[in-house]
Design a protein around this motif. Structure first.
Motif, PDB file in Angstrom:
ATOM      1  N   GLU A 198       0.844  -1.186   0.000  1.00 10.13           N
ATOM      2  CA  GLU A 198       0.000   0.000   0.000  1.00 10.13           C
ATOM      3  C   GLU A 198       0.891   1.252   0.000  1.00 10.13           C
ATOM      4  O   GLU A 198       1.931   1.291   0.656  1.00 10.13           O
ATOM      5  N   GLU A 199       0.474   2.262  -0.724  1.00 11.26           N
ATOM      6  CA  GLU A 199       1.273   3.475  -0.876  1.00 11.26           C
ATOM      7  C   GLU A 199       1.184   4.333   0.388  1.00 11.26           C
ATOM      8  O   GLU A 199       0.107   4.592   0.915  1.00 11.26           O
ATOM      9  N   VAL A 200       2.362   4.794   0.894  1.00  5.19           N
ATOM     10  CA  VAL A 200       2.376   5.644   2.087  1.00  5.19           C
ATOM     11  C   VAL A 200       2.805   7.074   1.768  1.00  5.19           C
ATOM     12  O   VAL A 200       2.480   8.006   2.505  1.00  5.19           O
ATOM     13  N   VAL A 201       3.532   7.280   0.689  1.00  3.29           N
ATOM     14  CA  VAL A 201       3.965   8.630   0.318  1.00  3.29           C
ATOM     15  C   VAL A 201       4.263   8.660  -1.177  1.00  3.29           C
ATOM     16  O   VAL A 201       4.786   7.700  -1.738  1.00  3.29           O
ATOM     17  N   SER A 202       3.880   9.748  -1.813  1.00  2.00           N
ATOM     18  CA  SER A 202       4.085   9.893  -3.254  1.00  2.00           C
ATOM     19  C   SER A 202       4.230  11.372  -3.574  1.00  2.00           C
ATOM     20  O   SER A 202       3.693  12.235  -2.868  1.00  2.00           O
ATOM     21  N   GLU A 203       4.961  11.663  -4.648  1.00  2.00           N
ATOM     22  CA  GLU A 203       5.120  13.062  -5.053  1.00  2.00           C
ATOM     23  C   GLU A 203       5.392  13.112  -6.551  1.00  2.00           C
ATOM     24  O   GLU A 203       6.103  12.258  -7.101  1.00  2.00           O
ATOM     25  N   ASN A 204       4.813  14.107  -7.193  1.00  2.00           N
ATOM     26  CA  ASN A 204       5.085  14.311  -8.608  1.00  2.00           C
ATOM     27  C   ASN A 204       6.519  14.772  -8.792  1.00  2.00           C
ATOM     28  O   ASN A 204       7.074  15.484  -7.955  1.00  2.00           O
TER      29      ASN A 204
ATOM     30  N   TRP B 231       9.186   7.239   9.466  1.00  2.00           N
ATOM     31  CA  TRP B 231      10.580   7.474   9.075  1.00  2.00           C
ATOM     32  C   TRP B 231      10.726   7.500   7.554  1.00  2.00           C
ATOM     33  O   TRP B 231      11.418   8.359   7.004  1.00  2.00           O
ATOM     34  N   LEU B 232      10.058   6.581   6.882  1.00  2.00           N
ATOM     35  CA  LEU B 232      10.119   6.559   5.418  1.00  2.00           C
ATOM     36  C   LEU B 232       9.555   7.844   4.826  1.00  2.00           C
ATOM     37  O   LEU B 232      10.098   8.390   3.856  1.00  2.00           O
ATOM     38  N   LYS B 233       8.472   8.343   5.409  1.00  2.00           N
ATOM     39  CA  LYS B 233       7.816   9.540   4.871  1.00  2.00           C
ATOM     40  C   LYS B 233       8.581  10.815   5.203  1.00  2.00           C
ATOM     41  O   LYS B 233       8.720  11.700   4.350  1.00  2.00           O
TER      42      LYS B 233
END
Length: 612
Positions: free
Chosen positions: A4-10, A186-188
């Motif tokens: 499942e996706e926890v962080v994304s950015e263009n 921490w990942l985000k």
């Protein structure tokens, strides 16, 4: 395995920029994860079996710590390949080659061993990384080697995916682990922003990349560093009588001592000798490095132009001498194996010269900091396209090689921005060529000094440079301790007022019941434009500059990556609070925000690190 996706950015980044960022992470995991001291690549192999099967094997893997206590990484690799049942894929490649040159649709398994800074709490950890260049996908999973200690990485499986010129995201595999949320945070908040920064930055560095701790065993380094830290570090921090920060200077010298002890062990093995090397530390400062090396059995001494308070705490076996060093025939050490120049300032270019003229067998270790010439004047840069530090490193290396040394470079793990060291490992000329080489050395000295001086022309003894100006034996006050208080207050207020006018783009970490103006973030260069040039010059002369002043006011400002913003009150001493759990916080400094910020301090007095 569901992600499942926890962080994304263009992003407008290309796949090559993505893989460049991944390459930086592969080479330097400690930069984004401060628990890691060093890493050791075990193997990178292509795999054709089902990826899910690999993860099942890793999950069931019963690690035997004894297999991973040896120095050889090849033994670790063989054990893992056999245990995972992938010995048929024994054709290994270098991870750097995979990242930079390989372009196929295969999936590669990259395995490395992560070594902890704190061996009491954290376990050495195996990191398994599945890399697919064609899909621009990297999947990572950590497994601690010692089960009753904490892992150095997130306790979840996570995947980094990149879509060229569209987006980058991190997905995680849902877990029941109690640290699942903390790992995701921490990942985000740490890992993902650092990857994005590396992707967006332009890598214009023309020089070769210098790996850290490349000349010694990182596993031995981790073990010995933690031993010396326990043996010398804790005690010295508690009794430190100097005005400098003990946490920085003590552990920096412990790290340098660790490196030298292992480097000298390597030399003894190469030469087939048992006797421990002797040394002299020129510009030894607080003398702690001399104390540790002497306590570990190496005969040596330190020389500095000023006595320090801490010298009185060392035993008589620690030989420290007050003397002004002027390079001449009186400053050679024919019976010494190694000359050490650790932040030796004006003596920096002289260290390889002194080693070359001491004896044919003498070697040197040089860790440059401030840039100086042979005559004691500040080094003047010539190439505006290169930083002064980078240019000075090239200059120092040319001097080392000009003095006839086969010169090695390495990057230390110390709490300093100046971490590159030079090692004069052996001579590049035969012993009978010493006289001719000595004449070449003198020509180098004359060319870089304001007044030429041949050795035979010197009037005062046998000086090697008539224009050399040693440092004054009276310490010059720096770090803004004697800078005009009104000027400090004026600059602090100017910077604070400007921050309050800038809209903050980063979410406030601790938001009170009512809105509090946390200010914005601005470049140091923009801050400098707010201050009159004559005041900036005074800052440079007295305390090292604007950035030093702001860092010395860390209870107000946070300076990182060339930018400054307010330090959020109530967060500065979290580590100290954890270290002394249950003990009441001793508040000494007054709270600047409580007195000066238009909205006051955003936290209650009990939660603030400073006095209200």
């Amino acid at each position: 395995m569901n992600f499942e996706e926890v962080v994304s950015e263009n992003t407008n980044s290309s796949d090559s920029q993505f893989w460049e960022a991944i390459g930086i992470w592969m080479r330097n995991p400690h930069v984004v994860n401060r628990r890691i001291l060093a890493s050791q690549e075990l193997f990178t192999v292509p795999i054709s079996c089902n990826i899910l099967d690999i993860f099942k094997c890793i999950g069931k893997l019963q690690i035997q710590p004894d297999y991973f206590e040896c120095e050889s990484s090849s033994g670790d690799a063989k054990y893992l390949l056999d245990t995972l049942g992938i010995t048929e894929y024994r054709q290994s490649v270098q991870c750097t080659d995979l990242i930079e040159t390989v372009n196929d649709d295969k999936t590669y398994l990259y395995v490395r061993k992560l070594l902890p800074r704190n061996t009491q709490i954290f376990s050495p950890t195996l990191e398994f990384v599945l890399i697919n260049k064609n899909l621009a996908s990297v999947t990572s999973f950590h497994k601690p080697i010692i089960l009753d200690k904490l892992s150095l990485g997130p306790n979840i499986v996570y995947r980094i995916q990149h879509r060229e010129y569209v987006s980058m995201c991190i997905k995680v595999c849902k877990s029941d682990d109690g640290n699942y949320n903390r790992s995701c945070d921490w990942l985000k908040s740490k890992f993902f922003p650092r990857l994005m920064k590396w992707m967006d930055s332009k890598n214009d560095s023309a020089g070769p990349r210098i790996s850290s701790l490349s000349l010694i065993s990182v596993e031995k380094y981790t073990l010995l560093y933690n031993q010396l830290k326990e043996k010398y570090g804790v005690k010295m921090v508690n009794v430190w009588p100097e005005n400098t920060d003990p946490a920085k200077f003590v552990y920096e010298d412990v790290a340098i001592a660790t490196y030298l002890l292992l480097l000298w062990e390597k030399e003894r093995k190469e030469k087939g000798i048992q006797e421990l090397q002797s040394f002299v530390d020129l510009g030894c400062g607080n003398g702690l490095l001399v104390y540790i090396l002497s306590s570990e059995g190496h005969k040596g001494m330190g020389i500095d132009l000023r006595r320090r308070k801490i010298w009185d705490l060392f035993p008589e076996s620690t030989r420290l001498q007050v003397s002004t060093i002027v390079p001449s025939s009186d400053t050679v050490f024919p019976d010494v194996d190694w000359i050490i120049g650790n932040h030796s300032d004006e003596l920096t270019p002289w260290i390889p010269v002194i080693a070359a003229r001491s004896s044919y067998e003498c070697r040197f270790f040089l860790l440059p900091c401030c840039a100086y010439e042979f005559d004691g004047s500040k080094y003047r840069r010539y190439n505006a396209a290169e930083s002064q530090y980078s240019e000075y490193m090239s200059y120092v290396r040319s001097v080392c090689e000009g003095c006839g040394f086969f010169t090695l470079m390495d990057r230390l793990r110390i709490p300093s921005t100046k971490r590159i060291c030079f090692i004069g490992w052996k001579r590049t000329y035969a012993r009978e060529k010493t006289a001719a080489l000595d004449a070449d050395i003198q020509r180098i000295i004359n060319a870089r000094s304001q007044v030429e001086s041949g050795k035979s022309e010197a009037k005062d003894g046998d000086l090697w440079s008539a224009s050399f100006k040693p440092r004054d034996s009276t310490e010059r006050t720096r770090n803004c301790t004697k800078l005009d208080k009104e000027l400090i207050l004026e600059i602090v207020n100017v910077v604070a007022a400007h921050l309050l006018r800038v809209i903050r783009t980063i979410p406030l970490e601790r938001r009170p019941g009512e809105t509090w103006n946390a200010g914005g973030q601005i470049d140091i260069g923009e801050v400098a434009k707010l201050i009159a040039p004559e005041k900036l010059r005074q800052l440079r002369n007295e305390c090292g500059g604007l950035q030093t002043l702001l860092k010395n006011h860390s209870h107000i400002f946070c300076v990182a990556q060339g930018k400054v913003q307010f330090r959020i009150p109530g967060t500065i001493d979290k580590r100290k609070r954890r270290r002394k759990a249950g003990a009441p916080l001793r508040k000494v400094k007054p709270c600047w925000f409580h007195k000066n910020h238009p909205d006051g301090c955003p936290v209650l007095e009990n939660d603030c690190d400073f006095q209200h």
